[in-house]
Design a protein around this motif. Structure first.
Motif, short mmCIF file in Angstrom:
data_model
loop_
_atom_site.label_atom_id
_atom_site.label_comp_id
_atom_site.label_asym_id
_atom_site.label_seq_id
_atom_site.Cartn_x
_atom_site.Cartn_y
_atom_site.Cartn_z
N ASN A 1 0.89 -1.20 0.01
CA ASN A 1 -0.12 0.17 0.08
C ASN A 1 0.90 1.23 -0.09
O ASN A 1 1.76 1.41 0.92
CB ASN A 1 -0.97 0.05 1.23
CG ASN A 1 -2.06 -1.20 1.32
OD1 ASN A 1 -2.39 -1.62 0.16
ND2 ASN A 1 -2.39 -1.41 2.18
N LYS B 1 1.00 2.21 -7.15
CA LYS B 1 0.12 1.28 -7.88
C LYS B 1 -1.09 2.14 -8.52
O LYS B 1 -1.34 2.34 -9.69
CB LYS B 1 -0.46 0.05 -7.20
CG LYS B 1 0.51 -1.04 -6.61
CD LYS B 1 -0.08 -2.12 -6.21
CE LYS B 1 -1.10 -2.00 -4.97
NZ LYS B 1 -0.46 -1.46 -3.59
N SER B 2 -1.80 2.66 -7.67
CA SER B 2 -3.14 3.75 -8.15
C SER B 2 -2.72 4.57 -8.79
O SER B 2 -3.47 4.91 -9.84
CB SER B 2 -3.95 3.94 -6.78
OG SER B 2 -4.32 2.84 -6.18
N GLU C 1 -9.97 1.72 -6.54
CA GLU C 1 -10.32 1.73 -5.20
C GLU C 1 -11.86 1.53 -5.10
O GLU C 1 -12.26 0.38 -5.82
CB GLU C 1 -10.07 3.20 -4.77
CG GLU C 1 -8.76 3.72 -4.83
CD GLU C 1 -8.48 5.22 -4.70
OE1 GLU C 1 -9.43 6.09 -4.92
OE2 GLU C 1 -7.53 5.47 -4.68
N ASP D 1 -7.88 -2.24 -9.51
CA ASP D 1 -7.08 -1.96 -8.31
C ASP D 1 -7.62 -2.42 -7.07
O ASP D 1 -8.68 -2.06 -6.44
CB ASP D 1 -7.24 -0.35 -8.14
CG ASP D 1 -6.06 0.05 -7.42
OD1 ASP D 1 -5.09 -0.54 -6.67
OD2 ASP D 1 -6.22 1.19 -6.80
N GLU D 2 -6.69 -3.53 -6.51
CA GLU D 2 -7.28 -4.23 -5.07
C GLU D 2 -8.50 -4.68 -4.97
O GLU D 2 -9.29 -4.22 -4.27
CB GLU D 2 -6.99 -2.83 -4.18
CG GLU D 2 -5.57 -2.59 -3.90
CD GLU D 2 -4.53 -3.51 -3.29
OE1 GLU D 2 -4.89 -4.70 -3.19
OE2 GLU D 2 -3.24 -3.30 -3.14
N ASN E 1 -9.49 -6.60 -1.86
CA ASN E 1 -9.39 -6.11 -0.44
C ASN E 1 -10.69 -6.45 0.21
O ASN E 1 -11.82 -6.09 -0.21
CB ASN E 1 -9.18 -4.61 -0.67
CG ASN E 1 -7.54 -4.48 -0.55
OD1 ASN E 1 -6.87 -5.37 -0.42
ND2 ASN E 1 -7.15 -2.98 -0.23
N SER F 1 -2.35 -5.37 -6.79
CA SER F 1 -2.62 -5.92 -5.55
C SER F 1 -1.39 -5.86 -4.59
O SER F 1 -0.45 -5.66 -5.11
CB SER F 1 -3.19 -7.25 -5.55
OG SER F 1 -3.55 -7.80 -4.29
N HIS F 2 -1.72 -5.95 -3.26
CA HIS F 2 -0.47 -6.11 -2.57
C HIS F 2 -0.23 -7.63 -1.96
O HIS F 2 0.69 -8.01 -1.23
CB HIS F 2 -0.48 -5.34 -1.18
CG HIS F 2 -1.78 -5.69 -0.39
ND1 HIS F 2 -2.92 -5.25 -0.46
CD2 HIS F 2 -1.82 -6.54 0.74
CE1 HIS F 2 -3.69 -5.62 0.24
NE2 HIS F 2 -3.04 -6.36 1.28
#
Length: 310
Positions: free
Chosen positions: A40, A44-45, A84, A158-159, A162, A190-191
Motif C-alpha cells: 500500500n 500502484k493507484s 479503489e 485496483d485491489e 481487498n 494488489s499487495h
C-alpha cells in the motif's frame, strides 16, 4: 499489427516535489493478465490512474493501441476502470446503478448491455436488490460490471479483493479468468502476490514508485519453486547418473557445471551419497525454497505483506 495494447515510457508523476511514480517503463500485450504488485502506497493507484487517463503524467508518455495519446483522446474510452471502491448508490438496485452509467455513456440499447454485464459478473438474479443489501463481494462484482459497460478492450482493477472473505476472493478470481478467456486484457493491482500468482500471466513489482522488475508467471514460479541447486565438474557426466539411480526427470541445466533439480522426491543427502559413490565431485549443493511472500519481502524490503487465506 502489434499485439502491444499499452506502452508506458518513462512515466513519472510528482506531488509536492516527491515522485509518486518514477520513470516507469513496461508494455502490456493483448490477452495479458498483468499483475501490478506492491505494498500500500507503492504508487500502484497513481500509475493506473495515469494509464486510464484520470490524471496527467508529470513526464513520460503512454501509447494505447499503438497510438500516442493525450488526456482527451478517445482511446481511453476503450478501457474499463475500477480503481479503489466502486461509486455505488446504496438505495438503488444493481440494475439501476448500471442504468445510470449506461445513460451517461449514451449507450444504445442499454438494456442489452446491462443484462450482458450482469450475466458476466453473476448478478443477474440479484439485479433488482438494493445495493445496500449486497455483500462486499457482490459490490465488487457490481463495480466490475460498471467497468465493463461499453465493452472495453482493457479492464483495470485496483485491489479488487481487498476486504473479501475467501469465497469472495475465489468468485472474483474466477470472474477475472473468465473475462480473460473471452479475450479481454486485464491489469490488476494488489499487495497480495500469492493471490496474483494464481491468475496473472506477467508481473511488475513496484516499490516507492519505481518498477523494480517485470517477469512472466513461469519466471516468478521458477524463482520461488523448491529445488536443489547442484554444481559439479561436468554436468554431462552427472545427469545420466541422476536420471538412472534417482529418477531425476524435472531439471534445468544452467550451464556446463550446474543444474537445478525440481523433483521433490529427491533429497540432498541422496545426491551427495550417489555422486560420491560414483566418484563424481560436488563443488556445491544447496536446497532452495523461497515462498512468494519471501520473494516479495526481499524485493521491496517491507516488514509484512498480505497473504490470502484461500
Amino acid at each position: 499489427m502489434s499485439d502491444i495494447l499499452i506502452q508506458v515510457n518513462q512515466l513519472t508523476k510528482t506531488y509536492n516535489n516527491k515522485n509518486s511514480v518514477s520513470d516507469a517503463n513496461f508494455s502490456i500485450r493483448k490477452g495479458d493478465i498483468f499483475g501490478l504488485i506492491g505494498k500500500n502506497g507503492a504508487g500502484k493507484s497513481t500509475l493506473l490512474k495515469m494509464i486510464a487517463g484520470f490524471i496527467h503524467p508529470t513526464a513520460g508518455d503512454i501509447r494505447l493501441f499503438n497510438h500516442d495519446v493525450d488526456s482527451n483522446h478517445t482511446y481511453f474510452e476503450r478501457i474499463g476502470v475500477l480503481i479503489e471502491q466502486p461509486g455505488l448508490y446504496p438505495y438503488y438496485s444493481g440494475y439501476r446503478n448500471l442504468e445510470l452509467i449506461a445513460i451517461s455513456y449514451g449507450l444504445k440499447d442499454k438494456e442489452t448491455h446491462i443484462n450482458k454485464v450482469l450475466s458476466q459478473v453473476g448478478l443477474e438474479k440479484d439485479k433488482d436488490v438494493k445495493v445496500k443489501n449486497y455483500s462486499m463481494g457482490m459490490k465488487q462484482r457490481l463495480g466490475i460490471a460498471l467497468a465493463l459497460l461499453g465493452n472495453p478492450d482493457i479492464l483495470i482493477l485496483d485491489e479488487s479483493i481487498n476486504g473479501l472473505d475467501p469465497e469472495g476472493i475465489v468468485d472474483i478470481r474466477h470472474l477475472i479468468m473468465e473475462l480473460n478467456k473471452s479475450g479481454m486484457t486485464i491489469i490488476i493491482a494488489s499487495h497480495i502476490l500469492e493471490e496474483l500468482s494464481k491468475i496473472a500471466t506477467r508481473y511488475a513489482v513496484i516499490n516507492q514508485g519505481e518498477i523494480l522488475e517485470i517477469l512472466s508467471r513461469d519466471e516468478l514460479l521458477e524463482t520461488c519453486e523448491e529445488r536443489i541447486e547442484l554444481e559439479v565438474d561436468d554436468i554431462k557426466q552427472v545427469l545420466p547418473v541422476l536420471e538412472q539411480y534417482l529418477d531425476v526427470q524435472t531439471y534445468k541445466v544452467m550451464d556446463s557445471k550446474s543444474v537445478h533439480i525440481f523433483d521433490t522426491h529427491v533429497e540432498v543427502q541422496q545426491v551427495i551419497k550417489l555422486l560420491s559413490k560414483n566418484e563424481l565431485s560436488i563443488h556445491s549443493i544447496t536446497k532452495h525454497k523461497q515462498s512468494l511472500e519471501q520473494y516479495f519481502l526481499e524485493r521491496t524490503g517491507v516488514e509484512s505483506v498480505g497473504v490470502s487465506n484461500d
